[in-house]
Design a protein around this motif. Sequence first.
Motif, PDB file in Angstrom:
ATOM      1  N   SER A   1     191.914  20.923  56.396  1.00 14.34           N
ATOM      2  CA  SER A   1     191.214  21.945  57.166  1.00 14.34           C
ATOM      3  C   SER A   1     191.151  23.255  56.401  1.00 14.34           C
ATOM      4  O   SER A   1     190.117  23.934  56.395  1.00 14.34           O
ATOM      5  CB  SER A   1     191.911  22.177  58.499  1.00 14.34           C
ATOM      6  OG  SER A   1     191.935  21.017  59.264  1.00 14.34           O
TER       7      SER A   1
ATOM      8  N   THR B   1     188.649  22.868  53.491  1.00 17.71           N
ATOM      9  CA  THR B   1     187.284  22.869  54.014  1.00 17.71           C
ATOM     10  C   THR B   1     186.862  24.271  54.427  1.00 17.71           C
ATOM     11  O   THR B   1     185.738  24.698  54.137  1.00 17.71           O
ATOM     12  CB  THR B   1     187.166  21.911  55.207  1.00 17.71           C
ATOM     13  OG1 THR B   1     187.595  20.613  54.806  1.00 17.71           O
ATOM     14  CG2 THR B   1     185.744  21.834  55.707  1.00 17.71           C
TER      15      THR B   1
ATOM     16  N   THR C   1     186.311  26.383  51.319  1.00 17.15           N
ATOM     17  CA  THR C   1     185.073  25.963  50.659  1.00 17.15           C
ATOM     18  C   THR C   1     183.862  26.506  51.413  1.00 17.15           C
ATOM     19  O   THR C   1     182.932  27.031  50.800  1.00 17.15           O
ATOM     20  CB  THR C   1     184.995  24.425  50.589  1.00 17.15           C
ATOM     21  OG1 THR C   1     186.152  23.940  49.916  1.00 17.15           O
ATOM     22  CG2 THR C   1     183.755  23.974  49.870  1.00 17.15           C
TER      23      THR C   1
ATOM     24  N   LEU D   1     177.713  21.828  52.741  1.00 14.35           N
ATOM     25  CA  LEU D   1     178.867  21.129  53.294  1.00 14.35           C
ATOM     26  C   LEU D   1     178.536  19.693  53.697  1.00 14.35           C
ATOM     27  O   LEU D   1     179.325  18.775  53.459  1.00 14.35           O
ATOM     28  CB  LEU D   1     179.435  21.887  54.487  1.00 14.35           C
ATOM     29  CG  LEU D   1     180.238  23.131  54.150  1.00 14.35           C
ATOM     30  CD1 LEU D   1     180.710  23.806  55.423  1.00 14.35           C
ATOM     31  CD2 LEU D   1     181.415  22.786  53.279  1.00 14.35           C
ATOM     32  N   PHE D   2     177.393  19.474  54.289  1.00 17.95           N
ATOM     33  CA  PHE D   2     177.033  18.114  54.653  1.00 17.95           C
ATOM     34  C   PHE D   2     176.686  17.268  53.433  1.00 17.95           C
ATOM     35  O   PHE D   2     176.938  16.069  53.419  1.00 17.95           O
ATOM     36  CB  PHE D   2     175.920  18.099  55.691  1.00 17.95           C
ATOM     37  CG  PHE D   2     176.426  18.428  57.058  1.00 17.95           C
ATOM     38  CD1 PHE D   2     177.334  17.601  57.690  1.00 17.95           C
ATOM     39  CD2 PHE D   2     176.019  19.573  57.697  1.00 17.95           C
ATOM     40  CE1 PHE D   2     177.832  17.908  58.950  1.00 17.95           C
ATOM     41  CE2 PHE D   2     176.502  19.896  58.955  1.00 17.95           C
ATOM     42  CZ  PHE D   2     177.412  19.060  59.581  1.00 17.95           C
TER      43      PHE D   2
ATOM     44  N   LEU E   1     178.258  17.661  50.575  1.00 19.16           N
ATOM     45  CA  LEU E   1     179.586  17.348  50.051  1.00 19.16           C
ATOM     46  C   LEU E   1     180.277  16.266  50.889  1.00 19.16           C
ATOM     47  O   LEU E   1     180.996  15.426  50.357  1.00 19.16           O
ATOM     48  CB  LEU E   1     180.450  18.608  49.994  1.00 19.16           C
ATOM     49  CG  LEU E   1     180.087  19.626  48.914  1.00 19.16           C
ATOM     50  CD1 LEU E   1     180.926  20.875  49.068  1.00 19.16           C
ATOM     51  CD2 LEU E   1     180.243  19.034  47.536  1.00 19.16           C
ATOM     52  N   LYS E   2     180.033  16.283  52.190  1.00 13.07           N
ATOM     53  CA  LYS E   2     180.598  15.233  53.040  1.00 13.07           C
ATOM     54  C   LYS E   2     179.923  13.896  52.758  1.00 13.07           C
ATOM     55  O   LYS E   2     180.584  12.856  52.673  1.00 13.07           O
ATOM     56  CB  LYS E   2     180.438  15.594  54.522  1.00 13.07           C
ATOM     57  CG  LYS E   2     181.064  14.569  55.424  1.00 13.07           C
ATOM     58  CD  LYS E   2     180.938  14.923  56.870  1.00 13.07           C
ATOM     59  CE  LYS E   2     181.558  13.796  57.680  1.00 13.07           C
ATOM     60  NZ  LYS E   2     181.542  14.039  59.066  1.00 13.07           N
ATOM     61  N   TRP E   3     178.627  13.901  52.585  1.00 13.51           N
ATOM     62  CA  TRP E   3     177.884  12.691  52.294  1.00 13.51           C
ATOM     63  C   TRP E   3     178.315  12.080  50.954  1.00 13.51           C
ATOM     64  O   TRP E   3     178.378  10.862  50.812  1.00 13.51           O
ATOM     65  CB  TRP E   3     176.393  13.001  52.285  1.00 13.51           C
ATOM     66  CG  TRP E   3     175.533  11.844  51.941  1.00 13.51           C
ATOM     67  CD1 TRP E   3     175.258  10.769  52.727  1.00 13.51           C
ATOM     68  CD2 TRP E   3     174.827  11.637  50.720  1.00 13.51           C
ATOM     69  NE1 TRP E   3     174.418   9.909  52.054  1.00 13.51           N
ATOM     70  CE2 TRP E   3     174.138  10.423  50.823  1.00 13.51           C
ATOM     71  CE3 TRP E   3     174.715  12.387  49.556  1.00 13.51           C
ATOM     72  CZ2 TRP E   3     173.353   9.935  49.810  1.00 13.51           C
ATOM     73  CZ3 TRP E   3     173.932  11.905  48.537  1.00 13.51           C
ATOM     74  CH2 TRP E   3     173.252  10.682  48.670  1.00 13.51           C
TER      75      TRP E   3
ATOM     76  N   ALA F   1     181.229  12.283  49.787  1.00 13.21           N
ATOM     77  CA  ALA F   1     182.646  11.973  49.958  1.00 13.21           C
ATOM     78  C   ALA F   1     183.540  12.875  49.110  1.00 13.21           C
ATOM     79  O   ALA F   1     184.617  12.481  48.679  1.00 13.21           O
ATOM     80  CB  ALA F   1     182.936  10.511  49.665  1.00 13.21           C
TER      81      ALA F   1
ATOM     82  N   LEU G   1     184.327  16.108  50.371  1.00 12.34           N
ATOM     83  CA  LEU G   1     185.111  16.706  51.448  1.00 12.34           C
ATOM     84  C   LEU G   1     185.160  15.750  52.621  1.00 12.34           C
ATOM     85  O   LEU G   1     184.219  14.996  52.877  1.00 12.34           O
ATOM     86  CB  LEU G   1     184.485  18.011  51.922  1.00 12.34           C
ATOM     87  CG  LEU G   1     184.557  19.213  51.008  1.00 12.34           C
ATOM     88  CD1 LEU G   1     183.816  20.382  51.640  1.00 12.34           C
ATOM     89  CD2 LEU G   1     185.985  19.608  50.734  1.00 12.34           C
ATOM     90  N   THR G   2     186.248  15.794  53.351  1.00 17.28           N
ATOM     91  CA  THR G   2     186.353  15.025  54.593  1.00 17.28           C
ATOM     92  C   THR G   2     186.717  15.979  55.714  1.00 17.28           C
ATOM     93  O   THR G   2     187.670  16.732  55.628  1.00 17.28           O
ATOM     94  CB  THR G   2     187.430  13.931  54.485  1.00 17.28           C
ATOM     95  OG1 THR G   2     188.656  14.545  54.158  1.00 17.28           O
ATOM     96  CG2 THR G   2     187.065  12.916  53.433  1.00 17.28           C
ATOM     97  N   PHE G   3     185.912  15.981  56.741  1.00 15.99           N
ATOM     98  CA  PHE G   3     186.197  16.790  57.922  1.00 15.99           C
ATOM     99  C   PHE G   3     185.645  16.116  59.144  1.00 15.99           C
ATOM    100  O   PHE G   3     184.884  15.208  59.107  1.00 15.99           O
ATOM    101  CB  PHE G   3     185.666  18.222  57.807  1.00 15.99           C
ATOM    102  CG  PHE G   3     184.220  18.359  57.476  1.00 15.99           C
ATOM    103  CD1 PHE G   3     183.280  18.440  58.490  1.00 15.99           C
ATOM    104  CD2 PHE G   3     183.797  18.421  56.161  1.00 15.99           C
ATOM    105  CE1 PHE G   3     181.937  18.583  58.188  1.00 15.99           C
ATOM    106  CE2 PHE G   3     182.457  18.568  55.862  1.00 15.99           C
ATOM    107  CZ  PHE G   3     181.526  18.644  56.866  1.00 15.99           C
TER     108      PHE G   3
END
Length: 76
Positions: free
Chosen positions: A5, A8, A11, A65-66, A68-70, A72, A74-76
């Motif tokens: 957390s 994230t 970032t 951010l999305f 980076l999540k896509w 993999a 970042l994980t949130f």
Amino acid sequence: MEKISTITLLTALSVFLISIFLYWKIMRYNSKKEMGAEMYKQWTSRLYFWQGAIFTGTGVTFLILFLLKWAAVLTF
């Protein structure tokens, strides 16, 4: 869990500040030229400029951010 957390959040904050800084660097001369030097000094014109900067920074931050999540990263 708490480290994720914090990472994230840091970032997201850094991406937001960098995007606002880049928006300011790119748009300040264009804004002064479009509005005129005297009109740009008024607080309403500056408020309009910074409102656009915050909206743009927020959108860019969500997009990055999305992405980076896509990817993999970042994980949130």
